[in-house]
Motif scaffolding. Sequence first.
Motif: not given
Length: 395
Positions: A66-67, A97-98
Amino acid sequence: MRYPEYVARVIDRLESLGHEAYIVGGSVRDFIIDRTPGDFDVTTSALPEQTLEAFADYRTIPTGLKHGTVTVLSEGHPIEVTTFRIDGEYRDARHPDEVIFTDSITEDLSRRDFTVNAMAFSERRGLIDPFGGRDDIAARIIRAVGEPKKRFSEDALRIMRAFRFASQLTFKIDSDTLAAAIEQKCGLERIARERIAAEFIKLICAEDPSYSLKLMSEYKIFEYILGGYEPQEKVFKALCKSPADPIVRLGIIMSECETEKIKEVLGGLRLSAKMINGSSVVAKEARSRLSGTAADARRFIGRCGVYSSEVAAAADALGNLDADFARYIKENGSAEVCTTIGGLAINGSHLIKLGFDGRAVGATLSYLLERVIEDPENNTPERLVALAKEFKTTK
């Protein structure tokens, strides 16, 4: 700067497929300072799925897709390979957050904490240093990347990291960066205690942490680390004279704390039981003058147990250890020297077989230990039995 072959394999593989790839962060900083990097992180324009595909013949771990992070095992060495990215808002003072992937190394470096950590390097493309990290290393300065208040509001742990890097590198903190850290210090309340503890231990185990600790004291940072306890400057000086052992150094830091509060303060840092117990013993014992006879040294070893050497080291750094007593500790620190009841040549079962009342066994063993501490040659079954019988007749 020449990175090891196992790192070169990762970078070369990515570049052969048309991606940019660099070592980044601490390893670049260490190269410039002329230190040997402890590990290597790689940043790349490749997306996570492209990294996985590039290393299909390697063992890989999807550490944080995700990161953008994939861990690649290269010749047995784990290397975190992370896609260039831009972080969104940090509403929890820790995680964005994103995460938005980018193809710009400069944009990726712009999200990092300090200029000395915001550099990238590859043997093909050279040094990428858009924020002046190399100049700040030359000036021995810790400076936030971009706007310091923004950096610290994103993740308040960066406040601890500023002090930690200043301590480890013996750098000064840039005035604007320090002012922002002080202004944002209440953000440390939102940081997990384990994360604060990890940074604090690295800080105090540096060769000379006194500069950072003095600043933390002056600007009331300790209340976010050690609760209501505020160590004084004299213990900061003692740290520099002691082994860089976490138990020793935490014990020295806590050596002015009230005895009944030591474990409470250390427990608040969510440390391991071993760390709490060891540092508590060091803190309580090392602040008193350690002197006396060889028998006193054996009593000391009995009280401190496995932490006797740590206590002695801390007491020495605090100026509380006599030279003769240090020698007695060394001479009596082997397993062959009895300093506890468990080291006696007889035990409670022997005494019960000799007719001792169960309630008297403990008192008799304590008496026997004291006689052995006074004269180690008493620690034979024959002598102890005779001494036990003698003790029984006096009761």
